[in-house]
Write a protein that holds these residues in place. Structure first.
Motif, PDB file in Angstrom:
ATOM      1  N   THR A  89     -12.650   2.573   3.498  1.00 32.55           N
ATOM      2  CA  THR A  89     -13.635   2.129   2.520  1.00 32.55           C
ATOM      3  C   THR A  89     -13.999   0.663   2.751  1.00 32.55           C
ATOM      4  O   THR A  89     -15.175   0.285   2.658  1.00 32.55           O
ATOM      5  CB  THR A  89     -13.087   2.313   1.094  1.00 32.55           C
ATOM      6  OG1 THR A  89     -12.712   3.677   0.898  1.00 32.55           O
ATOM      7  CG2 THR A  89     -14.129   1.931   0.060  1.00 32.55           C
ATOM      8  N   LEU A 149     -17.686  -1.033   3.432  1.00 34.50           N
ATOM      9  CA  LEU A 149     -18.225  -2.100   2.588  1.00 34.50           C
ATOM     10  C   LEU A 149     -18.701  -3.296   3.411  1.00 34.50           C
ATOM     11  O   LEU A 149     -19.719  -3.914   3.103  1.00 34.50           O
ATOM     12  CB  LEU A 149     -17.154  -2.575   1.599  1.00 34.50           C
ATOM     13  CG  LEU A 149     -16.877  -1.706   0.372  1.00 34.50           C
ATOM     14  CD1 LEU A 149     -15.669  -2.257  -0.382  1.00 34.50           C
ATOM     15  CD2 LEU A 149     -18.091  -1.662  -0.547  1.00 34.50           C
ATOM     16  N   ASP A 176     -17.611  -6.272  -6.615  1.00 29.48           N
ATOM     17  CA  ASP A 176     -17.812  -4.932  -6.057  1.00 29.48           C
ATOM     18  C   ASP A 176     -16.582  -4.469  -5.282  1.00 29.48           C
ATOM     19  O   ASP A 176     -16.196  -3.301  -5.351  1.00 29.48           O
ATOM     20  CB  ASP A 176     -19.038  -4.915  -5.147  1.00 29.48           C
ATOM     21  CG  ASP A 176     -20.333  -5.102  -5.910  1.00 29.48           C
ATOM     22  OD1 ASP A 176     -20.357  -4.787  -7.122  1.00 29.48           O
ATOM     23  OD2 ASP A 176     -21.315  -5.580  -5.309  1.00 29.48           O
ATOM     24  N   VAL A 177     -15.971  -5.383  -4.530  1.00 28.46           N
ATOM     25  CA  VAL A 177     -14.757  -5.035  -3.791  1.00 28.46           C
ATOM     26  C   VAL A 177     -13.645  -4.677  -4.768  1.00 28.46           C
ATOM     27  O   VAL A 177     -12.937  -3.673  -4.595  1.00 28.46           O
ATOM     28  CB  VAL A 177     -14.315  -6.199  -2.876  1.00 28.46           C
ATOM     29  CG1 VAL A 177     -13.021  -5.840  -2.146  1.00 28.46           C
ATOM     30  CG2 VAL A 177     -15.409  -6.542  -1.873  1.00 28.46           C
ATOM     31  N   ARG A 214     -13.897  -3.592  -7.860  1.00 26.16           N
ATOM     32  CA  ARG A 214     -14.195  -2.332  -8.538  1.00 26.16           C
ATOM     33  C   ARG A 214     -13.878  -1.137  -7.631  1.00 26.16           C
ATOM     34  O   ARG A 214     -13.335  -0.118  -8.087  1.00 26.16           O
ATOM     35  CB  ARG A 214     -15.657  -2.303  -8.961  1.00 26.16           C
ATOM     36  CG  ARG A 214     -16.059  -1.063  -9.760  1.00 26.16           C
ATOM     37  CD  ARG A 214     -17.410  -1.230 -10.428  1.00 26.16           C
ATOM     38  NE  ARG A 214     -18.448  -1.637  -9.497  1.00 26.16           N
ATOM     39  CZ  ARG A 214     -18.996  -2.864  -9.461  1.00 26.16           C
ATOM     40  NH1 ARG A 214     -18.598  -3.794 -10.323  1.00 26.16           N
ATOM     41  NH2 ARG A 214     -19.947  -3.151  -8.600  1.00 26.16           N
ATOM     42  N   THR A 215     -14.171  -1.256  -6.364  1.00 29.78           N
ATOM     43  CA  THR A 215     -13.884  -0.188  -5.411  1.00 29.78           C
ATOM     44  C   THR A 215     -12.383   0.029  -5.280  1.00 29.78           C
ATOM     45  O   THR A 215     -11.898   1.162  -5.293  1.00 29.78           O
ATOM     46  CB  THR A 215     -14.490  -0.522  -4.039  1.00 29.78           C
ATOM     47  OG1 THR A 215     -15.907  -0.651  -4.172  1.00 29.78           O
ATOM     48  CG2 THR A 215     -14.168   0.564  -3.018  1.00 29.78           C
ATOM     49  N   ALA A 264     -10.866   1.790  -8.209  1.00 30.39           N
ATOM     50  CA  ALA A 264     -11.153   3.221  -8.248  1.00 30.39           C
ATOM     51  C   ALA A 264     -10.264   4.015  -7.289  1.00 30.39           C
ATOM     52  O   ALA A 264     -10.094   5.227  -7.462  1.00 30.39           O
ATOM     53  CB  ALA A 264     -12.625   3.460  -7.891  1.00 30.39           C
ATOM     54  N   ILE A 265      -9.682   3.343  -6.305  1.00 32.34           N
ATOM     55  CA  ILE A 265      -8.863   4.019  -5.292  1.00 32.34           C
ATOM     56  C   ILE A 265      -7.397   4.081  -5.685  1.00 32.34           C
ATOM     57  O   ILE A 265      -6.743   5.121  -5.513  1.00 32.34           O
ATOM     58  CB  ILE A 265      -9.024   3.320  -3.928  1.00 32.34           C
ATOM     59  CG1 ILE A 265     -10.443   3.503  -3.398  1.00 32.34           C
ATOM     60  CG2 ILE A 265      -8.005   3.839  -2.914  1.00 32.34           C
ATOM     61  CD1 ILE A 265     -10.739   2.670  -2.171  1.00 32.34           C
TER      62      ILE A 265
END
Length: 204
Positions: A173, A177, A190-191, A193-194, A197-198
């Motif tokens: 991921t 990105l 954004d990083v 948040r990603t 989620a993982i």
């Protein structure tokens, strides 16, 4: 640009350290990859950027793919230093991983992945010492997996988390990105948040 230790080969003592030559040539490869991409990385470009005589690279490496393989493995071996923030039990897991991903993919790592993809001869040479995957990516996945396993043991992420799989997902991921080096890098939010989620949080 510094003068290459072997820029004037006939005047250099035989005791000049190979490490000095390697580092200067590897640093030049970093600059070329980041500036112009893998298609611009040639033996002539490397020696020119390093300020070396044309024959220096081939005096110390069998051929250009041998040089590139040593370069890729050297940069993969330095990933521990780039990811020193991965200390289990301190700070937020999400923030720690997000910062480490940014440090890793903000370096030459993305360009090295493109280089390995671009050159068939390099991939073949790497297979002789690195049996699977792209060195920078597989090394990174292992480092993340080890960190997350420590956090799992400490109870800071879910007890049933598959940390090896999570490490691979984070690297894949992160590569997506940061892969577009023509535009601005992803925003820190954004990083984060990603990553959030993982990684499965521990049950409360």
């Amino acid at each position: 640009m510094g003068a290459c230790p072997l820029g004037y080969i006939s005047f250099v003592p035989t005791g000049v350290a190979l490490r000095d030559v390697r580092e200067q040539l590897f640093d030049a490869a970093d600059r070329i990859l980041l500036r112009s991409g893998p298609e611009a990385l040639t033996s002539r470009a490397v020696t020119l950027d390093a300020g070396c005589a044309k024959g220096v690279l081939h005096r110390h490496f069998t051929d250009f793919d041998d040089f590139l393989a040593e370069y890729v493995l050297d940069r993969a071996g330095r990933m521990d230093a780039r990811m020193t923030a991965l200390h289990a039990g301190t700070g937020s897991v999400t923030d720690t991983v997000a910062d480490a991903l940014t440090a890793l993919f903000g370096s030459v790592a993305v360009a090295i992945v493109a280089l390995v993809t671009f050159r068939d001869g390099l991939r073949a040479r790497l297979r002789e010492t690195w049996p699977a995957g792209v060195p920078v990516l597989t090394e990174g996945a292992e480092l993340f997996a080890a960190y997350l396993e420590d956090e799992r043991v400490l109870g800071r992420i879910a007890a049933g988390a598959d940390t090896a799989t999570l490490g691979a997902i984070l690297i894949g991921t992160g590569h997506m990105l940061f892969a577009d080096r023509t535009g601005p890098p992803p925003a820190p939010a954004d990083v984060r948040r990603t990553v959030a989620a993982i990684i499965p949080v521990a049950a409360t």
